[in-house]
Every structure is written in C-alpha cells, then in structure tokens.
Design a protein around this motif. Sequence first.
Motif, short mmCIF file in Angstrom:
data_model
loop_
_atom_site.label_atom_id
_atom_site.label_comp_id
_atom_site.label_asym_id
_atom_site.label_seq_id
_atom_site.Cartn_x
_atom_site.Cartn_y
_atom_site.Cartn_z
N GLY A 1 0.72 -1.25 -0.15
CA GLY A 1 0.09 0.06 -0.01
C GLY A 1 0.80 1.41 -0.09
O GLY A 1 0.57 2.28 -0.75
N ILE A 2 1.76 1.15 0.82
CA ILE A 2 2.40 2.81 0.70
C ILE A 2 3.42 2.83 -0.14
O ILE A 2 3.08 4.03 -0.76
CB ILE A 2 3.47 2.67 2.12
N GLU A 3 3.92 1.98 -0.82
CA GLU A 3 4.60 2.07 -2.27
C GLU A 3 3.64 2.31 -3.25
O GLU A 3 4.03 3.17 -4.00
CB GLU A 3 5.40 0.81 -2.32
N ASN A 4 2.30 1.70 -3.11
CA ASN A 4 1.66 1.96 -4.41
C ASN A 4 1.05 3.39 -4.34
O ASN A 4 0.94 4.13 -5.45
CB ASN A 4 0.12 1.21 -4.07
N LEU A 5 0.82 3.96 -3.00
CA LEU A 5 0.43 5.30 -2.92
C LEU A 5 1.70 6.28 -3.53
O LEU A 5 1.25 7.33 -4.20
CB LEU A 5 -0.06 5.65 -1.79
N THR A 6 2.93 6.03 -3.02
CA THR A 6 3.96 6.78 -3.82
C THR A 6 4.09 6.79 -5.21
O THR A 6 4.28 7.83 -5.91
CB THR A 6 5.09 6.20 -2.84
N LEU A 7 3.78 5.45 -5.59
CA LEU A 7 3.85 5.33 -7.23
C LEU A 7 3.11 6.07 -7.92
O LEU A 7 3.29 6.75 -8.94
CB LEU A 7 3.94 3.98 -7.46
N VAL A 8 1.87 6.15 -7.32
CA VAL A 8 0.49 6.99 -8.08
C VAL A 8 0.86 8.36 -7.70
O VAL A 8 0.81 9.40 -8.79
CB VAL A 8 -0.59 6.45 -7.26
N SER A 9 1.26 8.68 -6.62
CA SER A 9 1.41 10.39 -6.44
C SER A 9 2.54 10.85 -7.44
O SER A 9 2.57 11.85 -7.59
CB SER A 9 1.80 10.75 -4.96
N VAL B 1 -3.44 3.80 -11.16
CA VAL B 1 -4.43 3.26 -10.46
C VAL B 1 -3.70 2.11 -9.42
O VAL B 1 -2.72 1.38 -9.87
CB VAL B 1 -5.51 2.56 -11.23
N SER B 2 -4.26 1.89 -8.45
CA SER B 2 -3.79 1.02 -7.40
C SER B 2 -4.68 0.74 -6.12
O SER B 2 -6.18 1.23 -6.41
CB SER B 2 -2.43 1.45 -6.81
N ILE B 3 -4.36 -0.06 -5.27
CA ILE B 3 -5.14 -0.33 -4.23
C ILE B 3 -4.35 -0.01 -2.75
O ILE B 3 -3.11 -0.66 -2.67
CB ILE B 3 -5.82 -1.71 -4.25
N ALA B 4 -5.08 0.28 -1.88
CA ALA B 4 -4.20 0.49 -0.42
C ALA B 4 -5.60 0.32 0.73
O ALA B 4 -6.66 0.65 0.43
CB ALA B 4 -3.41 1.65 -0.13
N ILE B 5 -4.94 0.34 1.89
CA ILE B 5 -6.02 0.52 3.15
C ILE B 5 -6.33 1.94 3.11
O ILE B 5 -5.79 2.88 2.77
CB ILE B 5 -5.70 -0.18 4.37
N SER B 6 -7.53 2.19 3.62
CA SER B 6 -8.20 3.48 3.57
C SER B 6 -7.42 4.41 4.49
O SER B 6 -7.11 5.48 4.25
CB SER B 6 -9.56 3.38 3.89
N SER B 7 -6.77 3.94 5.58
CA SER B 7 -6.03 4.66 6.39
C SER B 7 -4.78 5.14 5.70
O SER B 7 -4.41 6.44 5.95
CB SER B 7 -5.46 3.79 7.81
N ASN B 8 -4.15 4.38 4.95
CA ASN B 8 -2.95 4.86 4.30
C ASN B 8 -3.34 5.88 3.04
O ASN B 8 -2.45 6.71 3.07
CB ASN B 8 -2.27 3.81 3.48
N CYS B 9 -4.58 5.73 2.54
CA CYS B 9 -4.91 6.73 1.64
C CYS B 9 -5.20 7.85 2.19
O CYS B 9 -5.05 9.10 1.78
CB CYS B 9 -6.38 6.08 0.98
N TYR B 10 -5.69 8.12 3.33
CA TYR B 10 -6.12 9.29 4.13
C TYR B 10 -4.75 10.01 4.38
O TYR B 10 -4.46 11.13 4.57
CB TYR B 10 -6.90 8.83 5.33
#
Length: 350
Positions: free
Chosen positions: A100-108, A114-123
């Motif tokens: 999740g954390i890497e997924n969010l970093t890659l998208v940002s 597009v990716s998937i992560a837990i809602s807490s990490n997205c927040y």
Amino acid sequence: MKSHRKGVFEMKKILSLALAAAMTLSLLAGCGSKDSGSSTSSANSGGASSQTTGTHDPVTINFPTASASGALYAVGAAITNLWDTEIDYVSASSQASAGGIENLTLVSEDEAQVSIAISSNCYQCLNGTDSFEGYAYDDLKVIAGLYFNPNQVVVTEKSGITSLADVAGKHFAVAAAGSSVEGECRNHFTAAGLTYPDDIQAEYIDFTAAADMLANGTIDGAWIMSGAPAAAVSQALSSGCKLLNIDDTIISSLQEQYPWYAPLTIPAGTYPNQDEDIQTSAIKMVMFCRGDLDEETVYQLTKTFWENIDKLGDSQANLKGLTPEEAVKDIADLPLHSGSEKYYTEIGVL
C-alpha cells in the motif's frame, strides 16, 4: 531502491505506450480486435455488458499491487485484465510491489495511475501525515471501496501468547520497516499498552519468511494483514500455530483515534485447525487513482468493474459479494473521482 523502482516503471511505461501505438496502427488498418469507434463488449456475468462509445486517445494504466504471493496481487491482475479486455482504448497491467505505501507513492509520483491500499494509508497520503509527512498527494481520488482487510495475528502455541500485551519481549515479525503492516503493529501494540517497538523483539521480514519461521519455531509470532484465507496463515496454522483474538477494548481504543477501524470475524474453519471464530480488526481496502485521469476514463473503469463484479468474484474470493452501495461507505471520507461519482449517481447510489 527508489531509482531502481522508477526505472522499472519507466520501462514498463515505454513498453505499454509502444503496445498502445501498435494497437492503434492495427486498428486503423482494420485488423484490430478492439473497435476504436463505437463498441459493445459482452461480459460473462449475468448478461452485463461494458460499452464504450466515441473515440478516445489511448490510455495506459499501470496498477501496482503487493508481493506476488499475496491475495492483492491476484486481485489486481483480475481487475486489469478485465479493463484491458473490455475497454477498447485502455491498456492495463498489474505489477508486484511492496504494498500500500509504495503503491500510493508510485501513484503520487505518476509512475502508476491506479492502485489499491487500505483507507488509512490513503487518508495519510492525501493529508501528508504519518509515512507521508511532507509528501501529501492532495489529488488522490477514489474509484471504489472494496473489501475489509483483516489483521491476522499468528503465534506459536509454545510462545504462551494469548493477547497482544503478551507479545512483550517476544520475537515477532512486523513486516517491512515503514510498511502499512508495520503501522498496524504500532497502532495495535500501543493500544494494548506496549511501547512500540521497544517492548518487543521486532523482526522485519515478509509474510512468506514469517510463515517459514513460525513453522520452525524461530519466531514467536507474526502480523499478517491480508484477505482471508491467506496462504501464509494457512501454512502457519498447519504447523501448530494459532490466531489471536483482538478484543473489543483494543478495537474501541483504536476507533477513538482512527475511525477507519471496524471489528471483523474470521469464521471457524477458515483455516486448518481453526475450530472457533476469531475476532479481529479490519480496514477497508480502497481502489484509488490519480485525480488527473480524465473523467470519461474513470467512469469507464468504474462502470466496467461493477458490471463484471460477479465474474470477478467467481475468480477472486475477496471480490465476491461486493456492491456499489457499500463501495462509497467506510472509506475515511476520501473524495471520489468525478468519473466514479458520475457512475454512482447514474445508478442511484449517490
């Protein structure tokens, strides 16, 4: 590590764009399998169909998931295969990642779309807190809330551990340093009255290695956050380990500070040698995207996903039984993409 990861994704981008260009030329020559004008594709779930009308420039979707041994990897592969097949101008592919954390970093960083992560990490990513302090991505948008991802705490019988507080002084696998799973360990052990990580002997290893070490008794426990049943948990429980209950007091304490937590029951018989229901905590998984993906594309991604959800559920247990009505709930007040919002409004969910 980051530069290597970026290089891999840039190469995948180049290959995907080359493929898209080749497909476009093939379509112009009249020999392509996708109609770039107006098309209707029949889905294999209850007669539902995904339809794309008009013309649209080719869109490449890179979709990082998690380790190749985890449930999320298979989920991402199923979704991208669907989009790649059903939406004429979209070239979509999934890739393994650190989660999740890497997924969010890659998208940002625009290395993925597009990716998937837990809602807490997205927040946290949206607001620039915790692991994303100083690196907020305020254009993160949601396509759909998916399934709840349960925390699964596995311990050996000989460890004597019967509660989270008992992990004090024990050798315990907390996954990769800085990962979303380690964040779960920090939150839960703190709620149980421990000082994390000082009060435990933390082992920073992945699920697969943790399952092997549990089986041979070289660690006392491990934190595994994955859809149930998870292969690593099955392996551990086949080797004389057990799942811990996370009681109401811990969950209530977590909810006071982190409203995305919910209680979840893992039914008896989910795993080998699991004779009783296990209560644990869970966080909803969220499929998110870059805000600069155009509205029509995200509308088509959302529409195609939901019109084929029965087929996806047949192939991936974690996607079985999902509904659009639940997709907009328990997502930590994260903003929907306008394309997804258009679809949910169209079907009467919003």
